[in-house]
Design a protein around this motif. Sequence first.
Motif, PDB file in Angstrom:
ATOM      1  N   TYR A  87       0.837  -1.210   0.000  1.00 11.52           N
ATOM      2  CA  TYR A  87       0.000   0.000   0.000  1.00 11.52           C
ATOM      3  C   TYR A  87       0.870   1.258   0.000  1.00 11.52           C
ATOM      4  O   TYR A  87       0.590   2.218  -0.695  1.00 11.52           O
ATOM      5  N   LEU A  88       1.913   1.234   0.832  1.00  9.28           N
ATOM      6  CA  LEU A  88       2.731   2.439   0.994  1.00  9.28           C
ATOM      7  C   LEU A  88       3.657   2.660  -0.203  1.00  9.28           C
ATOM      8  O   LEU A  88       4.116   3.771  -0.431  1.00  9.28           O
ATOM      9  N   SER A  89       3.925   1.587  -0.933  1.00  5.52           N
ATOM     10  CA  SER A  89       4.823   1.556  -2.100  1.00  5.52           C
ATOM     11  C   SER A  89       6.287   1.803  -1.718  1.00  5.52           C
ATOM     12  O   SER A  89       6.577   2.484  -0.745  1.00  5.52           O
ATOM     13  N   TYR A  90       7.161   1.220  -2.511  1.00  2.00           N
ATOM     14  CA  TYR A  90       8.596   1.312  -2.220  1.00  2.00           C
ATOM     15  C   TYR A  90       9.381   1.087  -3.500  1.00  2.00           C
ATOM     16  O   TYR A  90       8.843   0.561  -4.465  1.00  2.00           O
ATOM     17  N   LYS A  91      10.654   1.481  -3.476  1.00  2.00           N
ATOM     18  CA  LYS A  91      11.469   1.323  -4.670  1.00  2.00           C
ATOM     19  C   LYS A  91      12.229   0.007  -4.657  1.00  2.00           C
ATOM     20  O   LYS A  91      12.103  -0.805  -5.548  1.00  2.00           O
ATOM     21  N   THR A  92      13.056  -0.209  -3.614  1.00  2.00           N
ATOM     22  CA  THR A  92      13.928  -1.387  -3.649  1.00  2.00           C
ATOM     23  C   THR A  92      13.439  -2.570  -2.815  1.00  2.00           C
ATOM     24  O   THR A  92      13.371  -3.675  -3.311  1.00  2.00           O
ATOM     25  N   THR A  93      13.113  -2.333  -1.556  1.00  2.00           N
ATOM     26  CA  THR A  93      12.660  -3.442  -0.717  1.00  2.00           C
ATOM     27  C   THR A  93      11.453  -3.015   0.123  1.00  2.00           C
ATOM     28  O   THR A  93      11.389  -1.857   0.560  1.00  2.00           O
ATOM     29  N   PRO A  94      10.503  -3.937   0.362  1.00  2.00           N
ATOM     30  CA  PRO A  94       9.335  -3.582   1.185  1.00  2.00           C
ATOM     31  C   PRO A  94       9.748  -3.113   2.586  1.00  2.00           C
ATOM     32  O   PRO A  94       9.029  -2.366   3.239  1.00  2.00           O
ATOM     33  N   TYR A  95      10.929  -3.533   3.017  1.00  2.00           N
ATOM     34  CA  TYR A  95      11.397  -3.137   4.340  1.00  2.00           C
ATOM     35  C   TYR A  95      11.566  -1.617   4.437  1.00  2.00           C
ATOM     36  O   TYR A  95      11.343  -1.025   5.495  1.00  2.00           O
ATOM     37  N   ASP A  96      11.946  -0.986   3.327  1.00  2.00           N
ATOM     38  CA  ASP A  96      12.083   0.477   3.299  1.00  2.00           C
ATOM     39  C   ASP A  96      10.790   1.168   3.722  1.00  2.00           C
ATOM     40  O   ASP A  96      10.805   2.142   4.472  1.00  2.00           O
ATOM     41  N   ALA A  97       9.671   0.652   3.207  1.00  2.00           N
ATOM     42  CA  ALA A  97       8.374   1.279   3.492  1.00  2.00           C
ATOM     43  C   ALA A  97       8.053   1.203   4.983  1.00  2.00           C
ATOM     44  O   ALA A  97       7.482   2.142   5.546  1.00  2.00           O
ATOM     45  N   LEU A  98       8.422   0.099   5.625  1.00  2.00           N
ATOM     46  CA  LEU A  98       8.121  -0.067   7.055  1.00  2.00           C
ATOM     47  C   LEU A  98       9.075   0.754   7.919  1.00  2.00           C
ATOM     48  O   LEU A  98       8.679   1.380   8.890  1.00  2.00           O
ATOM     49  N   LEU A  99      10.335   0.745   7.537  1.00  2.00           N
ATOM     50  CA  LEU A  99      11.364   1.509   8.258  1.00  2.00           C
ATOM     51  C   LEU A  99      10.998   2.995   8.324  1.00  2.00           C
ATOM     52  O   LEU A  99      11.203   3.667   9.337  1.00  2.00           O
ATOM     53  N   GLU A 100      10.425   3.484   7.233  1.00  2.00           N
ATOM     54  CA  GLU A 100      10.047   4.894   7.118  1.00  2.00           C
ATOM     55  C   GLU A 100       9.101   5.350   8.253  1.00  2.00           C
ATOM     56  O   GLU A 100       9.110   6.514   8.630  1.00  2.00           O
ATOM     57  N   SER A 101       8.301   4.425   8.784  1.00  2.00           N
ATOM     58  CA  SER A 101       7.376   4.793   9.874  1.00  2.00           C
ATOM     59  C   SER A 101       8.118   5.217  11.128  1.00  2.00           C
ATOM     60  O   SER A 101       7.614   5.985  11.926  1.00  2.00           O
ATOM     61  N   TYR A 102       9.300   4.667  11.328  1.00  2.00           N
ATOM     62  CA  TYR A 102      10.020   4.918  12.585  1.00  2.00           C
ATOM     63  C   TYR A 102      11.227   5.831  12.394  1.00  2.00           C
ATOM     64  O   TYR A 102      11.578   6.589  13.275  1.00  2.00           O
ATOM     65  N   GLU A 103      11.861   5.704  11.231  1.00  2.00           N
ATOM     66  CA  GLU A 103      13.064   6.487  10.973  1.00  2.00           C
ATOM     67  C   GLU A 103      12.958   7.122   9.586  1.00  2.00           C
ATOM     68  O   GLU A 103      13.580   6.648   8.628  1.00  2.00           O
ATOM     69  N   PRO A 104      12.146   8.187   9.472  1.00  2.00           N
ATOM     70  CA  PRO A 104      11.924   8.790   8.156  1.00  2.00           C
ATOM     71  C   PRO A 104      13.242   9.154   7.475  1.00  2.00           C
ATOM     72  O   PRO A 104      14.121   9.736   8.105  1.00  2.00           O
ATOM     73  N   GLY A 105      13.343   8.792   6.213  1.00  2.00           N
ATOM     74  CA  GLY A 105      14.532   9.158   5.439  1.00  2.00           C
ATOM     75  C   GLY A 105      15.605   8.087   5.431  1.00  2.00           C
ATOM     76  O   GLY A 105      16.485   8.087   4.582  1.00  2.00           O
ATOM     77  N   MET A 106      15.555   7.169   6.395  1.00  2.00           N
ATOM     78  CA  MET A 106      16.572   6.119   6.447  1.00  2.00           C
ATOM     79  C   MET A 106      16.212   5.023   5.446  1.00  2.00           C
ATOM     80  O   MET A 106      15.043   4.720   5.256  1.00  2.00           O
ATOM     81  N   THR A 107      17.231   4.454   4.786  1.00  2.00           N
ATOM     82  CA  THR A 107      16.948   3.355   3.863  1.00  2.00           C
ATOM     83  C   THR A 107      17.621   2.074   4.344  1.00  2.00           C
ATOM     84  O   THR A 107      18.588   2.115   5.110  1.00  2.00           O
ATOM     85  N   THR A 108      17.105   0.966   3.854  1.00  2.00           N
ATOM     86  CA  THR A 108      17.663  -0.339   4.205  1.00  2.00           C
ATOM     87  C   THR A 108      19.119  -0.418   3.763  1.00  2.00           C
ATOM     88  O   THR A 108      19.958  -0.984   4.458  1.00  2.00           O
ATOM     89  N   GLU A 109      19.388   0.190   2.613  1.00  2.00           N
ATOM     90  CA  GLU A 109      20.750   0.138   2.082  1.00  2.00           C
ATOM     91  C   GLU A 109      21.734   0.843   3.020  1.00  2.00           C
ATOM     92  O   GLU A 109      22.784   0.298   3.360  1.00  2.00           O
ATOM     93  N   GLU A 110      21.369   2.058   3.460  1.00  2.00           N
ATOM     94  CA  GLU A 110      22.263   2.809   4.347  1.00  2.00           C
ATOM     95  C   GLU A 110      22.442   2.076   5.681  1.00  2.00           C
ATOM     96  O   GLU A 110      23.546   1.989   6.225  1.00  2.00           O
ATOM     97  N   LEU A 111      21.330   1.548   6.160  1.00  2.00           N
ATOM     98  CA  LEU A 111      21.350   0.821   7.424  1.00  2.00           C
ATOM     99  C   LEU A 111      22.278  -0.388   7.338  1.00  2.00           C
ATOM    100  O   LEU A 111      23.089  -0.634   8.247  1.00  2.00           O
ATOM    101  N   THR A 112      22.156  -1.126   6.243  1.00  2.00           N
ATOM    102  CA  THR A 112      22.995  -2.310   6.053  1.00  2.00           C
ATOM    103  C   THR A 112      24.465  -1.925   6.081  1.00  2.00           C
ATOM    104  O   THR A 112      25.293  -2.577   6.710  1.00  2.00           O
ATOM    105  N   HIS A 113      24.765  -0.823   5.417  1.00  2.00           N
ATOM    106  CA  HIS A 113      26.132  -0.330   5.350  1.00  2.00           C
ATOM    107  C   HIS A 113      26.668   0.019   6.748  1.00  2.00           C
ATOM    108  O   HIS A 113      27.740  -0.441   7.152  1.00  2.00           O
ATOM    109  N   VAL A 114      25.886   0.821   7.496  1.00  2.00           N
ATOM    110  CA  VAL A 114      26.309   1.238   8.840  1.00  2.00           C
ATOM    111  C   VAL A 114      26.436   0.028   9.768  1.00  2.00           C
ATOM    112  O   VAL A 114      27.407  -0.098  10.527  1.00  2.00           O
TER     113      VAL A 114
END
Length: 507
Positions: free
Chosen positions: A157-184
């Motif tokens: 429903y929320l739509s996402y570009k790379t992974t559905p996890y991005d859409a959920l993460l956005e609820s708690y940490e707006p602007g953060m992506t799964t890719e950046e998180l994985t890197h850190v």
Amino acid sequence: MKQKPIEILKERLHEVSHLGATLALLQWDQEVNMPDKGADARASAISYLSAIVHNKFIEIDKDGLLTKLKKDFDNSEKKSSRKKGEKLSPSDKVIIAETWRSYEREKKLPEVFVKELAEVSSKSQSVWAEARAKDDFKIWQPWLERIVKLKRQEAKYLSYKTTPYDALLESYEPGMTTEELTHVFNDLKDFLVPFLKKIKSSQIKINSKKILGQFPIEKQVAFNEMIANKIGFDNEAGRLDKSVHPFTTNFHPTDVRITTRYRGNNVYYSIGSTIHEAGHAIYEQNLPSEHFGTPLTEAVSMGIHESQSRLWENQIGKSLSFWKYFYPRLQKEFPEPFQKLKLEEFYKIINKVEPSLIRTEADEATYNLHIILRFEIERELVEGSFEVKDLPKIWNAKVKEYFGLTVPSDKFGILQDVHWSGGDFGYFPTYALGNLYAAQFYNQLRTDIPKLDGQITKGNFGEVNKWLKSHIHQHGKTYTASQLVKKVTGEELNSRYFCEYLQRKFS
Ligand code: ZN
């Protein structure tokens, strides 16, 4: 005189906030006062009210008010076309942009979906509690399958570009992506795994039993209130209560509630969590009341929120300077066992590092590994890389790999956290982000206040609070998390300061 559109928007947001505060009060009461039998009735009341809050929020644009303001905003951002529309102040711009962002997300979720998710996750939480008590994952499995299905649907429903996890993460940490998180997190893991091996092989033995004793709960309550107060929690604009899981909730900056938990034989158990929650509460109390209802009176993100609790709990609350001030008071209040125990020994005990199975009891050094493990699992689960039934097996294998420990049963593994049962996928990473932000902020704070340690030793927290308020709290959502970190520390988020902090403390 005709009211300006921005003023009408603020009024509508204000109304939504009253409903939100009512909902939060019901939830606070559920954890603090409600009798057990009230659970089902409360779950349906909360689900009903959640749908009303959702609809009321969507209605702010019923006559196109928000859409029009967003257009004005877009025009004012384009320097070339500054002709039409209202003049917008910088704070109005934040209100419009942030409200629009939430609105865009919220309106994508159908009302029936919001209701179903609220109901299923509320019920799933009591099934989870039963499964945990009986130490039997199978009881909870069908409910978790429903939740995971709903969360995958939510991401769609929320739509996402790379992974559905991005859409959920956005609820708690707006602007953060799964890719950046994985890197850190990968950087962090590369440091933590060998660092812990080194600590594990060290010969220093610490006997943590020396801080155990008998501590009457009323005396613990008074001591906890004293500490919370002293570090800056305004008890005339808040309360400290007791609950199974400590938490902070707020209805307004002038009414912020915190809870802690008590163990009769360990007073530090409650002190640690009180300092943590007080850190959250000080943030909420310092948000500007005059903008109540708008994003200017909201915290930046869960990660930034967590940085405030961790900074107080760990960087300050587990420092030697802090206890130079509070330890004599602890000794006076509880002569048994502290009269005979040296401050330095107490300090070592509360900072003991030891790989363990339970996240909430983990020390500063191992805590983030617990989070990385959960992040890796929930991301793949949401992406559909494996099924719910395989979870215990996957969990246990990772615990073996990261901590070198064997999980004796699911109670000490997959069943320990409440988050997934409540549908909170994407929440865990904010705990680790909080630790990283905290270390990065604290490094700056120490540079800006060279006499910090001396002040803390005297029980003087005024300057720390002033710094936190002016650099972080008072801005509400004016900056995104990454803008704020850059603005305060001059650098992007990175794990360097956290790793340096651990090395300084534990080497
Ligand atoms: Zn917290």
